[in-house]
Design a protein around this motif. Structure first.
Motif, PDB file in Angstrom:
ATOM      1  N   ALA A  40       0.708  -0.978   0.029  1.00  0.00           N
ATOM      2  CA  ALA A  40      -0.020  -0.126  -0.169  1.00  0.00           C
ATOM      3  C   ALA A  40       0.843   1.211   0.011  1.00  0.00           C
ATOM      4  O   ALA A  40       0.484   2.192  -0.529  1.00  0.00           O
ATOM      5  CB  ALA A  40      -0.933   0.086   1.258  1.00  0.00           C
ATOM      6  N   GLN A  41       1.950   1.099   0.749  1.00  0.00           N
ATOM      7  CA  GLN A  41       2.723   2.438   0.852  1.00  0.00           C
ATOM      8  C   GLN A  41       3.479   2.618  -0.608  1.00  0.00           C
ATOM      9  O   GLN A  41       3.722   3.756  -0.907  1.00  0.00           O
ATOM     10  CB  GLN A  41       3.787   2.220   1.916  1.00  0.00           C
ATOM     11  CG  GLN A  41       3.524   2.231   3.207  1.00  0.00           C
ATOM     12  CD  GLN A  41       4.515   1.742   4.299  1.00  0.00           C
ATOM     13  OE1 GLN A  41       5.488   1.595   3.981  1.00  0.00           O
ATOM     14  NE2 GLN A  41       4.192   1.786   5.498  1.00  0.00           N
ATOM     15  N   ALA A  43       2.400   1.933  -3.530  1.00  0.00           N
ATOM     16  CA  ALA A  43       1.293   2.557  -4.333  1.00  0.00           C
ATOM     17  C   ALA A  43       0.948   4.172  -3.957  1.00  0.00           C
ATOM     18  O   ALA A  43       0.842   4.955  -4.843  1.00  0.00           O
ATOM     19  CB  ALA A  43      -0.067   1.653  -4.352  1.00  0.00           C
ATOM     20  N   ALA A  44       0.799   4.098  -2.788  1.00  0.00           N
ATOM     21  CA  ALA A  44       0.515   5.582  -2.237  1.00  0.00           C
ATOM     22  C   ALA A  44       1.997   6.575  -2.611  1.00  0.00           C
ATOM     23  O   ALA A  44       1.280   7.880  -2.953  1.00  0.00           O
ATOM     24  CB  ALA A  44       0.378   5.530  -0.561  1.00  0.00           C
ATOM     25  N   ALA A  45       2.894   6.133  -2.606  1.00  0.00           N
ATOM     26  CA  ALA A  45       4.176   6.826  -2.956  1.00  0.00           C
ATOM     27  C   ALA A  45       3.914   7.506  -4.377  1.00  0.00           C
ATOM     28  O   ALA A  45       4.393   8.541  -4.757  1.00  0.00           O
ATOM     29  CB  ALA A  45       5.403   6.297  -2.658  1.00  0.00           C
ATOM     30  N   GLU A  46       3.467   6.543  -5.243  1.00  0.00           N
ATOM     31  CA  GLU A  46       3.111   6.729  -6.577  1.00  0.00           C
ATOM     32  C   GLU A  46       2.407   7.605  -6.780  1.00  0.00           C
ATOM     33  O   GLU A  46       2.396   8.579  -7.849  1.00  0.00           O
ATOM     34  CB  GLU A  46       3.350   5.349  -7.387  1.00  0.00           C
ATOM     35  CG  GLU A  46       3.164   5.725  -8.947  1.00  0.00           C
ATOM     36  CD  GLU A  46       4.120   6.142  -9.716  1.00  0.00           C
ATOM     37  OE1 GLU A  46       3.881   6.543 -10.802  1.00  0.00           O
ATOM     38  OE2 GLU A  46       5.047   6.059  -9.178  1.00  0.00           O
ATOM     39  N   VAL A  47       1.177   7.574  -6.119  1.00  0.00           N
ATOM     40  CA  VAL A  47       0.052   8.626  -6.152  1.00  0.00           C
ATOM     41  C   VAL A  47       0.756  10.029  -5.951  1.00  0.00           C
ATOM     42  O   VAL A  47       0.359  10.843  -6.656  1.00  0.00           O
ATOM     43  CB  VAL A  47      -0.990   8.211  -5.343  1.00  0.00           C
ATOM     44  CG1 VAL A  47      -2.204   9.397  -5.033  1.00  0.00           C
ATOM     45  CG2 VAL A  47      -1.676   6.887  -5.824  1.00  0.00           C
ATOM     46  N   ASP A  48       1.422   9.971  -4.863  1.00  0.00           N
ATOM     47  CA  ASP A  48       1.880  11.534  -4.387  1.00  0.00           C
ATOM     48  C   ASP A  48       2.863  11.997  -5.461  1.00  0.00           C
ATOM     49  O   ASP A  48       2.817  13.257  -5.631  1.00  0.00           O
ATOM     50  CB  ASP A  48       2.688  11.298  -3.037  1.00  0.00           C
ATOM     51  CG  ASP A  48       1.722  11.300  -1.689  1.00  0.00           C
ATOM     52  OD1 ASP A  48       0.797  11.851  -1.921  1.00  0.00           O
ATOM     53  OD2 ASP A  48       2.112  10.335  -1.015  1.00  0.00           O
ATOM     54  N   ARG A  49       3.565  11.123  -6.059  1.00  0.00           N
ATOM     55  CA  ARG A  49       4.675  11.558  -7.256  1.00  0.00           C
ATOM     56  C   ARG A  49       3.771  12.124  -8.374  1.00  0.00           C
ATOM     57  O   ARG A  49       4.101  13.097  -8.867  1.00  0.00           O
ATOM     58  CB  ARG A  49       5.495  10.208  -7.609  1.00  0.00           C
ATOM     59  CG  ARG A  49       6.457  10.590  -8.809  1.00  0.00           C
ATOM     60  CD  ARG A  49       7.476   9.475  -9.272  1.00  0.00           C
ATOM     61  NE  ARG A  49       6.363   8.842  -9.957  1.00  0.00           N
ATOM     62  CZ  ARG A  49       6.201   9.245 -11.385  1.00  0.00           C
ATOM     63  NH1 ARG A  49       6.809  10.188 -11.605  1.00  0.00           N
ATOM     64  NH2 ARG A  49       5.407   8.437 -12.174  1.00  0.00           N
ATOM     65  N   LEU A  50       2.664  11.190  -8.725  1.00  0.00           N
ATOM     66  CA  LEU A  50       2.134  11.700 -10.086  1.00  0.00           C
ATOM     67  C   LEU A  50       1.258  13.083  -9.534  1.00  0.00           C
ATOM     68  O   LEU A  50       1.176  14.032 -10.475  1.00  0.00           O
ATOM     69  CB  LEU A  50       1.015  10.806 -10.241  1.00  0.00           C
ATOM     70  CG  LEU A  50       1.629   9.553 -10.832  1.00  0.00           C
ATOM     71  CD1 LEU A  50       0.446   8.402 -10.890  1.00  0.00           C
ATOM     72  CD2 LEU A  50       2.197   9.673 -12.363  1.00  0.00           C
ATOM     73  N   LEU A  51       0.721  13.100  -8.352  1.00  0.00           N
ATOM     74  CA  LEU A  51       0.124  14.475  -7.861  1.00  0.00           C
ATOM     75  C   LEU A  51       1.041  15.611  -8.123  1.00  0.00           C
ATOM     76  O   LEU A  51       0.700  16.787  -8.618  1.00  0.00           O
ATOM     77  CB  LEU A  51      -0.407  14.527  -6.712  1.00  0.00           C
ATOM     78  CG  LEU A  51      -1.631  13.495  -6.429  1.00  0.00           C
ATOM     79  CD1 LEU A  51      -2.220  13.628  -4.887  1.00  0.00           C
ATOM     80  CD2 LEU A  51      -2.934  14.362  -7.197  1.00  0.00           C
ATOM     81  N   ILE A  52       2.293  15.451  -7.452  1.00  0.00           N
ATOM     82  CA  ILE A  52       3.225  16.553  -7.640  1.00  0.00           C
ATOM     83  C   ILE A  52       3.432  16.889  -9.163  1.00  0.00           C
ATOM     84  O   ILE A  52       3.603  18.225  -9.389  1.00  0.00           O
ATOM     85  CB  ILE A  52       4.558  16.056  -7.185  1.00  0.00           C
ATOM     86  CG1 ILE A  52       4.458  15.856  -5.683  1.00  0.00           C
ATOM     87  CG2 ILE A  52       5.720  16.994  -7.194  1.00  0.00           C
ATOM     88  CD1 ILE A  52       4.155  17.212  -4.687  1.00  0.00           C
ATOM     89  N   GLU A  53       3.663  16.042 -10.181  1.00  0.00           N
ATOM     90  CA  GLU A  53       3.940  16.279 -11.439  1.00  0.00           C
ATOM     91  C   GLU A  53       2.532  16.806 -12.180  1.00  0.00           C
ATOM     92  O   GLU A  53       2.860  17.734 -12.808  1.00  0.00           O
ATOM     93  CB  GLU A  53       4.180  14.865 -12.306  1.00  0.00           C
ATOM     94  CG  GLU A  53       5.545  14.283 -12.081  1.00  0.00           C
ATOM     95  CD  GLU A  53       5.941  13.157 -13.150  1.00  0.00           C
ATOM     96  OE1 GLU A  53       4.773  12.938 -13.719  1.00  0.00           O
ATOM     97  OE2 GLU A  53       6.862  12.639 -12.921  1.00  0.00           O
ATOM     98  N   ALA A 380      -5.160   6.476   2.275  1.00  0.00           N
ATOM     99  CA  ALA A 380      -4.685   6.804   3.662  1.00  0.00           C
ATOM    100  C   ALA A 380      -3.115   6.948   3.751  1.00  0.00           C
ATOM    101  O   ALA A 380      -2.615   7.797   4.839  1.00  0.00           O
ATOM    102  CB  ALA A 380      -5.168   5.913   4.735  1.00  0.00           C
ATOM    103  N   GLY A 381      -2.302   6.146   2.710  1.00  0.00           N
ATOM    104  CA  GLY A 381      -1.104   6.038   3.151  1.00  0.00           C
ATOM    105  C   GLY A 381      -0.404   7.410   2.174  1.00  0.00           C
ATOM    106  O   GLY A 381       1.082   7.728   2.353  1.00  0.00           O
ATOM    107  N   THR A 382      -1.105   8.235   1.740  1.00  0.00           N
ATOM    108  CA  THR A 382      -0.580   9.299   0.760  1.00  0.00           C
ATOM    109  C   THR A 382      -0.417  10.468   1.716  1.00  0.00           C
ATOM    110  O   THR A 382      -1.004  10.896   2.594  1.00  0.00           O
ATOM    111  CB  THR A 382      -1.757   9.516  -0.558  1.00  0.00           C
ATOM    112  OG1 THR A 382      -2.705  10.215   0.284  1.00  0.00           O
ATOM    113  CG2 THR A 382      -1.907   8.321  -1.214  1.00  0.00           C
TER     114      THR A 382
END
Length: 556
Positions: A40-41, A43-53, A380-382
Motif C-alpha cells: 500500500a505504501q 502505491a501511495a508513494a506513486e500517487v503522491d509522485r503523480l500528484l506533484i507532477e 490513507a498512506g498518501t
C-alpha cells in the motif's frame, strides 16, 4: 506545559492497554487487511509522485502546500474516516507517545480490521442509496441494507464488483435481503432504478437524457431508455404479512395478476420509450443495450438474463467508469475533494483534476481485485491524505494541496456525541415516540432526520441550520448526559475523581476534540473557572462550549 506532563504520567498504562486491546482484537477472528503495508505504501508513494507532477509542482502565487498534520489530528481523522467515531483519551495518549515511524500505517491496518469499519462504511453506502429514495416506504429496507453492507465491508477482501453485482441481481424479502435496497429505494420503478444504478456505480447521471439528449454530455435519450430496458421485469410485491413487507422477484409470466399480493411498478414485460409528440401512444420498444460499452441483449430476454448480463458488463474491467466512480468517491471522502466534482457526475465529456493520478489508482484498484480495503489503505498512506486541512479551495487554486475539512455525517456525529458524554443514546428500543430531537423513532433515527445529508453532494454545499444548532444546545437528551449535577453523568464523575482543574480541562478537550488545549485555550478555561459561581458550573460551561464548537461538528 502541565498537559504534556499529565499525558506522560498516564500514557504508560494507556499505551500498554490500547496495544494489548488492538492485538487481541486483531487475533479475535477479525478480518485482516488484504494488502501488506509495504504494498500500500508503494502505491501511495506513486500517487503522491503523480500528484506533484500533475498539479502540485508549481502552485499558484500565494498558495502553499499544507504541512503534514500532527499525530492528534491524524488520529481523529483516521478514526472518523475508517470506524466512524473518534478515539478515546487513552488511545490518543498511546498513539502520540508511540515512537514508531510506522505507527500511522499500522493504525490504518488495525482500523481496517476493526468490526466498526464495516458498520461505518455500511452506513455511508446505506445513505448513498436511500437518501434519494422515491418514497419513505423504502426505509423498511434500511436495517437489512445496513446489515448487508456491514457484513460485506467487514469481509477480508470486500470486492466492490461483487457488491455491485449483488445489488443489480437482487431477489427476496426486503427485510431479510439487504441487497434489495436499491430496488426498494425506488419501488422497483425501472426508470428510477436505471438512473440510480448509473449514478451510484458509474458516477454518470444519464437520467438527464430521459426526456431529451443530455444537455452537456454525449449521452442520447435512446441510450438512457435502452438502459431502462434491463429492469422492467423486476417486480416488487407487497406481502400480506404482519408487519407488511415487500418481496423483490422476477416478472416473466406477463402483467396479469396470478400470484397473491399487490405488484408495485408498471407490470410490463418490456420498456417503451415515450413518444414526446404523442404521449398517449405506447412508444418505441427498447432493446436492452449498455450505453457504456454498447453490449446488448435480444428483445424478450428474461429478467434474470437482463440483470445478470448488466451486472457482468457494468463491473467488467473494460468498462472504465465502474472503477473510476468508486475510486473518485473514496478519494473524495478521505481527502475532502474528488478528482471529479460533484463525485457522482463523471463522464467522457468532463475533465478530472489529476487524470494521470486517477488512472493509476483505477488500474491498481482493478489489479487488486476491486478490493475496497486495499483502496482505502492506499489513499490513507498518501501525503495528500495526511496533510493539514483547510477550507475547500478556490477555483484558481491547485487541488490536493491540503486535506479539506467537512461536516461529520449524522451517524459519525451521533457516535462522537455519545462517546463524549459517556452514554450511547440508541441503546434499547428504536420504535415509537421518544424524547430527544423532535421526531418519532429512536434517538439515532431522530438525529439522522435532523442532521443527515446526502453524502453524494459537494461538502461545501452542506450548511448548518438553526434547528440543528438549537438541538445541540438545548436537547434534553444531550444536556442530561453531561449536566454537572446529574449524579450519573460523565461530568459529575470526572468532577468527583479529578480535583486538578488543568487535568480536568485537558480531559474534556481530549473527549470532545481529540486533542489537548493550547496554552491560550487552557488560560481561558482557568480564567473562566475563577470568575464562575462554582467549579461544576464552570466545567459544565466548558463541556457545553466544546460540544457546540465547529471543531466538534467537523472532520479535520
Amino acid at each position: 506545559m502541565f498537559a504534556q506532563n499529565l499525558r506522560v504520567f498516564v500514557a504508560q498504562f494507556a499505551f500498554a492497554t490500547v496495544v494489548a486491546a488492538n492485538i487481541s482484537r486483531a487475533d479475535d477472528s477479525q478480518p485482516q487487511p488484504p494488502a501488506s503495508a509495504q504494498a500500500a505504501q508503494t502505491a501511495a508513494a506513486e500517487v503522491d509522485r503523480l500528484l506533484i507532477e500533475e498539479v502540485l509542482r508549481e502552485l499558484p502565487v500565494g498558495q502553499n502546500l499544507a504541512p503534514p498534520t500532527g499525530d492528534e489530528a491524524f488520529l481523529r481523522r483516521a478514526y472518523l474516516d475508517f470506524v466512524g467515531e473518534p478515539p478515546t483519551p487513552g488511545e490518543i495518549s498511546a498513539f502520540c507517545l508511540d515512537p514508531s515511524g510506522e505507527k500511522r500505517a499500522k493504525l490504518i491496518e488495525r482500523l481496517l480490521a476493526d468490526e466498526r469499519f464495516g458498520r461505518n462504511w455500511g452506513r455511508y453506502w446505506r445513505d448513498v442509496i436511500l437518501f434519494r429514495r422515491s418514497a419513505d416506504q423504502a426505509l423498511l429496507a434500511s436495517q437489512s441494507l445496513e446489515t448487508f453492507l456491514t457484513e460485506q465491508f467487514n469481509g477480508p477482501q470486500p470486492r466492490w464488483n461483487e457488491i455491485a453485482k449483488a445489488f443489480i441481481v437482487a431477489q427476496g424479502n426486503v427485510y431479510d435481503q439487504g441487497e434489495t435496497g436499491l430496488f426498494m429505494a425506488h419501488l422497483a420503478e425501472p426508470v428510477e432504478v436505471a438512473a440510480e444504478t448509473s449514478r451510484i456505480f458509474l458516477g454518470i447521471q444519464i437520467q438527464c437524457a430521459q426526456c431529451h439528449d443530455h444537455p452537456t454530455d454525449r449521452w442520447k435519450r435512446q441510450q438512457f431508455h435502452e438502459l431502462v430496458a434491463f429492469f422492467p421485469r423486476a417486480s416488487l410485491r407487497r406481502r400480506p404479512t404482519q408487519p407488511p413487507t415487500f418481496e423483490l422477484t422476477s416478472l416473466d409470466f406477463g402483467p396479469q395478476m396470478r400470484r397473491p399480493g399487490m405488484m408495485i411498478g408498471r407490470g410490463s414485460l418490456e420498456h417503451f420509450m415515450p413518444d414526446l409528440k404523442d404521449p398517449s401512444s405506447q412508444g418505441s420498444l427498447m432493446t436492452p443495450v449498455f450505453f457504456a460499452t454498447g453490449q446488448q441483449l435480444k428483445t424478450g430476454a428474461s429478467d434474470k438474463e437482463r440483470r445478470n448480463s448488466l451486472a457482468d458488463w457494468l463491473t467488467a474491467a473494460d468498462n472504465p467508469w465502474f472503477a473510476r466512480a468508486i475510486v473518485n468517491r473514496v478519494w473524495a471522502e478521505l481527502v475532502g475533494e474528488g478528482f471529479y466534482e460533484p463525485i457522482d457526475d463523471l463522464g467522457p465529456d468532463r475533465q478530472a483534476s489529476a487524470p494521470q493520478t486517477l488512472d493509476y489508482l483505477c488500474r491498481q484498484f482493478v489489479a487488486n481485485g476491486y478490493d475496497v480495503k486495499w483502496l482505502m489503505q492506499t489513499v490513507a498512506g498518501t501525503a495528500a491524505y495526511q496533510r493539514e486541512s483547510r477550507p475547500r479551495r478556490m477555483p484558481d487554486e491547485a487541488p490536493f494541496a491540503a486535506n479539506v475539512a467537512y461536516r461529520l455525517r449524522s451517524d459519525q456525529l451521533f457516535d462522537a456525541l455519545s462517546l463524549a458524554v459517556g452514554a450511547y443514546f440508541d441503546a434499547g428500543p428504536q420504535t415509537g415516540p421518544r424524547p430527544g430531537f423532535g421526531f418519532r423513532g429512536g434517538p439515532r433515527q431522530q438525529f439522522s432526520q435532523q442532521f443527515g445529508y446526502d453524502p453524494s453532494v459537494r461538502r461545501d454545499e452542506i450548511t448548518s441550520t438553526i434547528p440543528q444548532a438549537l438541538a445541540m444546545m438545548n436537547s434534553p437528551l444531550v444536556n442530561q448526559r453531561y449536566a454537572a449535577r446529574q449524579p450519573n453523568s460523565v461530568l459529575a464523575k470526572l468532577l468527583a475523581s479529578q480535583p486538578d482543574d488543568e487535568a480536568l480541562a485537558v480531559e474534556l478537550y481530549l473527549r470532545c476534540l481529540s486533542r489537548e488545549p493550547s496554552d491560550a485555550e487552557l488560560a481561558v478555561c482557568l480564567d473562566h473557572l475563577k470568575t464562575s459561581r462554582s467549579r461544576p458550573d464552570a466545567f459544565e460551561d466548558l463541556f457545553w462550549a466544546l460540544l457546540n464548537s465547529q471543531e466538534f461538528l467537523f472532520r479535520n
